[in-house]
Design a protein around this motif. Structure first.
Motif, short mmCIF file in Angstrom:
data_model
loop_
_atom_site.label_atom_id
_atom_site.label_comp_id
_atom_site.label_asym_id
_atom_site.label_seq_id
_atom_site.Cartn_x
_atom_site.Cartn_y
_atom_site.Cartn_z
N ALA A 6 0.83 -1.21 0.00
CA ALA A 6 0.00 0.00 0.00
C ALA A 6 0.87 1.26 0.00
O ALA A 6 0.56 2.24 -0.69
CB ALA A 6 -0.93 -0.01 1.21
N VAL A 7 1.97 1.23 0.76
CA VAL A 7 2.91 2.36 0.77
C VAL A 7 3.49 2.54 -0.63
O VAL A 7 3.66 3.68 -1.11
CB VAL A 7 4.03 2.12 1.80
CG1 VAL A 7 5.12 3.19 1.68
CG2 VAL A 7 3.47 2.10 3.21
N LEU A 8 3.80 1.44 -1.28
CA LEU A 8 4.33 1.48 -2.64
C LEU A 8 3.34 2.15 -3.59
O LEU A 8 3.72 2.97 -4.44
CB LEU A 8 4.64 0.06 -3.11
CG LEU A 8 5.62 -0.12 -4.27
CD1 LEU A 8 7.03 0.30 -3.84
CD2 LEU A 8 5.63 -1.57 -4.74
N ALA A 9 2.06 1.81 -3.43
CA ALA A 9 1.02 2.42 -4.27
C ALA A 9 0.93 3.93 -4.04
O ALA A 9 0.75 4.71 -4.98
CB ALA A 9 -0.33 1.76 -3.98
N MET A 10 1.08 4.35 -2.79
CA MET A 10 1.04 5.79 -2.47
C MET A 10 2.21 6.53 -3.09
O MET A 10 2.06 7.63 -3.63
CB MET A 10 1.04 5.97 -0.95
CG MET A 10 -0.21 5.45 -0.26
SD MET A 10 -0.08 5.58 1.55
CE MET A 10 -1.53 4.64 2.06
N LEU A 11 3.40 5.93 -3.01
CA LEU A 11 4.58 6.56 -3.61
C LEU A 11 4.46 6.63 -5.13
O LEU A 11 4.86 7.62 -5.75
CB LEU A 11 5.84 5.78 -3.22
CG LEU A 11 6.32 5.95 -1.78
CD1 LEU A 11 7.42 4.96 -1.46
CD2 LEU A 11 6.82 7.38 -1.55
N ALA A 12 3.88 5.58 -5.73
CA ALA A 12 3.66 5.58 -7.18
C ALA A 12 2.72 6.71 -7.57
O ALA A 12 2.94 7.42 -8.57
CB ALA A 12 3.10 4.24 -7.64
N ALA A 13 1.66 6.91 -6.78
CA ALA A 13 0.70 7.98 -7.05
C ALA A 13 1.34 9.35 -6.90
O ALA A 13 1.12 10.26 -7.72
CB ALA A 13 -0.50 7.85 -6.10
#
Length: 403
Positions: free
Chosen positions: A113-120
């Motif tokens: 989920a953290v990875l998804a936030m950084l990607a966004a």
């Protein structure tokens, strides 16, 4: 004579390096090389770690959902500190993304989920800022098609070079070296922006959210941004879901590595054609390209022949240019008249918003790929229908569309 040729050559090189557009394009090229070293393999690597296909789709859903409001944050940052500093921040965000990805372990959904936030965060910061700079550097409407085509060519060359470099590093080195190479190139990509000084990278005025509803009352803007969003659905299916589908069919990383090379090679070969597009043929190209792409997606659903999977990538690469470059040209020409920063923000925000339709469809239907590809076909047919209006519109509306 030799002295004249030597002077003329180096004088031309100096002029080229002083041209903001080419400095900006060099920065984009380096950035895309760094990103494409491993970006296309991200969903594949997640699957190989043991994450389910549904979790991988969930990762993309979360990233797209968070991305939408972050585009407006990115727009505010461009207004406050300037686009070049926002690009620097986007580089830091994606470096953090790759470091986080390196620390990801199978089953760690919190870090996913953290990875998804950084990607966004990265996506919003980079796309808003670099599109704003592109619009500002493109000060001649008559050259919009050519410069947009050049932008696509630069990106596609980088997309083709990146995976090749990445494969070589992994063959003779390791994942840590690949991460180090990527981070280094990201930092180097900032350097050309230091010399961009012929236009301001910070808007003097931006009305933020006050007139967005009035903005979309204009039929020209409504057409441009709805078209952009509908085409974004195709982009997600083609550049994210189709490589995953290829991987699941062939069960090898090498099968996916071929995808960006085919896409890039096709785009480079045919993007030169777009330099000669007449402004009044844009809508015809968008309509015909959308219909052709819809037919290819229908064929992908109907034809169970593995060589066709790769043949279709080449065909998509050709017809996608018929849509993407005229569509972006319409947006960029209008952006000079209305609001370059607002255009950059809304281009990415509408694209991300429309892609949520795929995730909603997948939520209700069990078959991920068939559902997503069917939605893509509907979106492309809708894109063709939307642009039919401007082919038969009053001359006043059509002239407004041309900028």
């Amino acid at each position: 004579m030799q002295l004249f040729n030597f002077y003329h050559h180096h004088h031309a090189v100096r002029n080229l390096l002083k041209d903001d557009f080419w400095l900006f394009e060099l920065s984009i090229w380096l950035h895309v090389v760094a990103r494409s070293l491993i970006s296309i393999f991200i969903p594949i690597l997640l699957l190989q770690m043991g994450f389910s296909l549904n979790l991988v789709i969930g990762y993309f859903f979360l990233s797209h959902l968070i991305n939408i409001p972050l585009n407006f944050v990115a727009g505010d940052l461009v207004r406050r500190i300037g686009a070049r500093w926002v690009i620097v921040l986007s580089n830091l965000a994606i470096i953090g993304y790759f470091i986080t990805f390196g620390a990801l372990t199978p089953g760690d959904t919190i870090l996913l989920a953290v990875l998804a936030m950084l990607a966004a965060l990265y996506d919003a910061l980079y796309w808003v800022s670099h599109l704003y700079l592109f619009i500002k550097s493109n000060d001649d409407p008559k050259k919009t098609n050519g410069k947009t085509g050049a932008l696509y060519s630069a990106k596609q060359v980088a997309t083709m070079v990146g995976p090749v470099i990445g494969a070589l590093i992994l063959t003779f080195g390791n994942q840590t070296m690949l991460l180090g190479a990527s981070i280094t190139i990201f930092f180097v990509s900032i350097v050309p922006l230091v010399y961009v000084d012929q236009f301001a990278d910070k808007p003097t005025e931006w009305d933020r959210f006050s007139s967005f509803f009035n903005f979309f009352k204009n039929p020209v803007e409504k057409n441009n941004f709805i078209s952009n969003g509908l085409f974004g659905i195709h982009g997600f299916s083609e550049y994210v879901l189709w490589p995953v589908f290829i991987f699941l069919v062939f069960q090898s990383i090498e099968s996916v590595a071929v995808v960006p090379v085919l896409i890039a090679g096709t785009t480079i070969a045919f993007s030169l054609f777009t330099r000669r597009i007449n402004a009044r043929t844009r809508e015809k190209l968008i309509m015909s390209g959308s219909l052709a792409l819809a037919l290819i997606w229908i064929a992908r659903l109907a034809i169970d022949w593995q060589p066709f999977y790769y043949i279709s990538i080449v065909l998509v690469g050709v017809f996608a240019l018929f849509v993407s470059i005229p569509l972006d040209s319409n947006l960029f020409v209008r952006a000079r008249r209305i609001d370059p920063l607002k255009t950059a923000v809304l281009k990415n925000a509408t694209s991300m918003s429309m892609k949520l339709v795929i995730f909603i469809g997948i939520f209700f239907f069990a078959n991920v790929f068939e559902t997503a590809f069917a939605i893509t076909i509907i979106a492309l047919l809708a894109l063709a229908a939307v642009n039919v209006y401007f082919m038969t519109a009053d001359s006043e509306d059509f002239d407004a569309l041309l900028g």
